[in-house]
Motif scaffolding. Structure first.
Motif, PDB file in Angstrom:
ATOM      1  N   LYS A 198      -1.593  14.781  -6.752  1.00  0.00           N
ATOM      2  CA  LYS A 198      -2.010  13.651  -5.904  1.00  0.00           C
ATOM      3  C   LYS A 198      -1.438  12.331  -6.408  1.00  0.00           C
ATOM      4  CE  LYS A 198      -6.198  15.615  -4.031  1.00  0.00           C
ATOM      5  NZ  LYS A 198      -7.648  15.692  -4.121  1.00  0.00           N
ATOM      6  N   SER A 199      -0.479  12.424  -7.306  1.00  0.00           N
ATOM      7  CA  SER A 199       0.178  11.251  -7.887  1.00  0.00           C
ATOM      8  C   SER A 199      -0.760  10.382  -8.719  1.00  0.00           C
ATOM      9  CB  SER A 199       0.860  10.402  -6.805  1.00  0.00           C
ATOM     10  OG  SER A 199       1.898  11.133  -6.234  1.00  0.00           O
ATOM     11  N   TYR A 200      -1.773  10.993  -9.308  1.00  0.00           N
ATOM     12  CA  TYR A 200      -2.595  10.297 -10.296  1.00  0.00           C
ATOM     13  C   TYR A 200      -2.032  10.586 -11.684  1.00  0.00           C
ATOM     14  CZ  TYR A 200      -6.219   8.808  -7.097  1.00  0.00           C
ATOM     15  OH  TYR A 200      -6.884   8.179  -6.090  1.00  0.00           O
ATOM     16  N   ILE A 201      -2.138   9.590 -12.551  1.00  0.00           N
ATOM     17  CA  ILE A 201      -1.678   9.766 -13.927  1.00  0.00           C
ATOM     18  C   ILE A 201      -2.697  10.632 -14.675  1.00  0.00           C
ATOM     19  CG2 ILE A 201      -1.240   8.559 -16.107  1.00  0.00           C
ATOM     20  CD1 ILE A 201      -0.163   6.199 -14.453  1.00  0.00           C
ATOM     21  N   VAL A 202      -2.173  11.611 -15.454  1.00  0.00           N
ATOM     22  CA  VAL A 202      -3.005  12.540 -16.229  1.00  0.00           C
ATOM     23  C   VAL A 202      -2.755  12.303 -17.722  1.00  0.00           C
ATOM     24  CG1 VAL A 202      -3.544  14.961 -16.676  1.00  0.00           C
ATOM     25  CG2 VAL A 202      -2.813  14.262 -14.382  1.00  0.00           C
ATOM     26  N   PRO A 204      -1.841  -2.396 -13.042  1.00  0.00           N
ATOM     27  CA  PRO A 204      -2.378  -1.571 -14.138  1.00  0.00           C
ATOM     28  C   PRO A 204      -1.725  -0.203 -14.268  1.00  0.00           C
ATOM     29  CG  PRO A 204      -4.169  -2.447 -12.800  1.00  0.00           C
ATOM     30  CD  PRO A 204      -2.880  -2.807 -12.109  1.00  0.00           C
ATOM     31  N   MET A 205      -1.310   0.416 -13.140  1.00  0.00           N
ATOM     32  CA  MET A 205      -0.835   1.795 -13.196  1.00  0.00           C
ATOM     33  C   MET A 205       0.604   1.901 -12.685  1.00  0.00           C
ATOM     34  SD  MET A 205      -3.705   2.971 -14.260  1.00  0.00           S
ATOM     35  CE  MET A 205      -3.996   4.703 -14.067  1.00  0.00           C
ATOM     36  N   LEU A 206       1.520   2.280 -13.568  1.00  0.00           N
ATOM     37  CA  LEU A 206       2.895   2.597 -13.130  1.00  0.00           C
ATOM     38  C   LEU A 206       2.952   4.112 -12.988  1.00  0.00           C
ATOM     39  CD1 LEU A 206       5.861   1.955 -12.551  1.00  0.00           C
ATOM     40  CD2 LEU A 206       6.260   1.858 -15.011  1.00  0.00           C
ATOM     41  N   ASP A 213      -8.536   5.980 -10.280  1.00  0.00           N
ATOM     42  CA  ASP A 213      -7.987   4.937  -9.416  1.00  0.00           C
ATOM     43  C   ASP A 213      -8.397   3.582  -9.971  1.00  0.00           C
ATOM     44  OD1 ASP A 213      -7.908   2.921  -7.269  1.00  0.00           O
ATOM     45  OD2 ASP A 213      -7.190   4.594  -6.065  1.00  0.00           O
ATOM     46  N   ALA A 214      -7.421   2.840 -10.470  1.00  0.00           N
ATOM     47  CA  ALA A 214      -7.729   1.582 -11.152  1.00  0.00           C
ATOM     48  C   ALA A 214      -8.421   0.587 -10.208  1.00  0.00           C
ATOM     49  CB  ALA A 214      -6.447   0.974 -11.715  1.00  0.00           C
ATOM     50  N   GLY A 215      -7.955   0.524  -8.950  1.00  0.00           N
ATOM     51  CA  GLY A 215      -8.568  -0.398  -7.984  1.00  0.00           C
ATOM     52  C   GLY A 215     -10.015  -0.044  -7.717  1.00  0.00           C
ATOM     53  N   TYR A 221       0.851  -1.191   0.000  1.00  0.00           N
ATOM     54  CA  TYR A 221       0.000   0.000   0.000  1.00  0.00           C
ATOM     55  C   TYR A 221       0.882   1.235   0.000  1.00  0.00           C
ATOM     56  CZ  TYR A 221       0.696   0.513   5.065  1.00  0.00           C
ATOM     57  OH  TYR A 221       1.256   0.674   6.307  1.00  0.00           O
ATOM     58  N   ARG A 222       0.289   2.312  -0.504  1.00  0.00           N
ATOM     59  CA  ARG A 222       1.059   3.547  -0.603  1.00  0.00           C
ATOM     60  C   ARG A 222       0.809   4.376   0.657  1.00  0.00           C
ATOM     61  NH1 ARG A 222       0.677   7.423  -5.865  1.00  0.00           N
ATOM     62  NH2 ARG A 222      -1.522   7.134  -5.516  1.00  0.00           N
ATOM     63  N   ASP A 223       1.864   4.594   1.428  1.00  0.00           N
ATOM     64  CA  ASP A 223       1.720   5.433   2.618  1.00  0.00           C
ATOM     65  C   ASP A 223       1.272   6.825   2.168  1.00  0.00           C
ATOM     66  OD1 ASP A 223       3.175   5.673   5.718  1.00  0.00           O
ATOM     67  OD2 ASP A 223       2.617   7.495   4.632  1.00  0.00           O
TER      68      ASP A 223
END
Ligand code: URA
Length: 210
Positions: free
Chosen positions: A192-196, A133-135, A201-203, A104-106
């Motif tokens: 927020k470290s989401y890919i643009v 799914p998401m790098l 959120d893939a999960g 999990y991501r702290d």
């Protein structure tokens, strides 16, 4: 080859990815699309896998024909969103063994923290395919590859649906020997470290948790 990134630009993959990106796509459709797209990604990931010739008999004649040594492949899913890719990959590689890495991501440090690790006992003669799914930041991917390398698999490939320049840079800085297979390299990470533009959120989209 060091720092290899393979973008699978096949029109079928790109079409399905666009449907997955759409925020109006339902959970069940998203899940089905991820399973389908994973089969197509898996097809490319296996392209350089060695085959061995075995004797068989067709209805017409005996012959020698190639088979993939599926038993030597281990699919390793990074929980929880990796499960979505795992389902599709297992459809095309039904004999593959399966491992799981729980990270999990702290939320404060954005670093990956391990809470689960289980892979087959004999990893030394296996080719590992790591699934997420998401790098994005690359932190989980680096932690997962580092952990997996400690089990000494024959090779490791990393498969994701989407990535961004930041994630590729971080993963390849730590593990330049691990090729990255992806359907697209997006623009960037947001604050927020989401890919643009990404797909969210893939999960959450896979399991309908939001
Ligand atoms: N994880 C996700 O599920 N989505 C992102 O955009 C980044 C990380």
């Amino acid at each position: 080859m060091a720092g290899q990134v393979i973008v699978i630009g096949h029109p079928l993959v790109q079409h399905k990815l666009t449907l997955m990106r759409n925020k109006d796509t339902s959970t069940s459709t998203f899940r089905n699309l991820l399973r389908e797209i994973s089969m197509l990604l898996g097809y490319e990931v296996c392209r350089d896998f060695p085959t061995t010739m075995i004797p068989i008999e067709t209805p017409v004649a005996p012959t020698m024909a190639p088979v993939l040594d599926g038993k030597k492949i281990v699919l390793v899913s990074i929980l929880r969103a990796g499960s979505g890719i795992l389902d599709g990959m297992l459809e095309i590689l039904p004999s593959a063994r399966v491992g799981h890495i729980g990270l999990y991501r702290d939320p404060k440090t954005l670093q990956a923290v391990e809470y689960f690790f289980k892979v087959p006992e004999s990893m030394g003669d296996r080719d590992a395919i790591l699934l997420d799914p998401m790098l994005a930041t690359g932190n989980s991917a680096v932690a997962a590859v580092t952990r997996l390398k400690a089990t000494k698999p024959r090779s490791i490939k990393f498969v994701c649906l989407l990535t961004c320049p930041e994630g590729i840079k971080v993963l390849h800085a730590a593990h330049p020997d691990v090729p990255i297979y992806t359907a697209a390299i997006d623009e960037r990470l947001n604050a927020k470290s989401y890919i643009v533009p990404g797909l969210g959120d893939a999960g959450d989209r896979l399991f309908g948790t939001k």
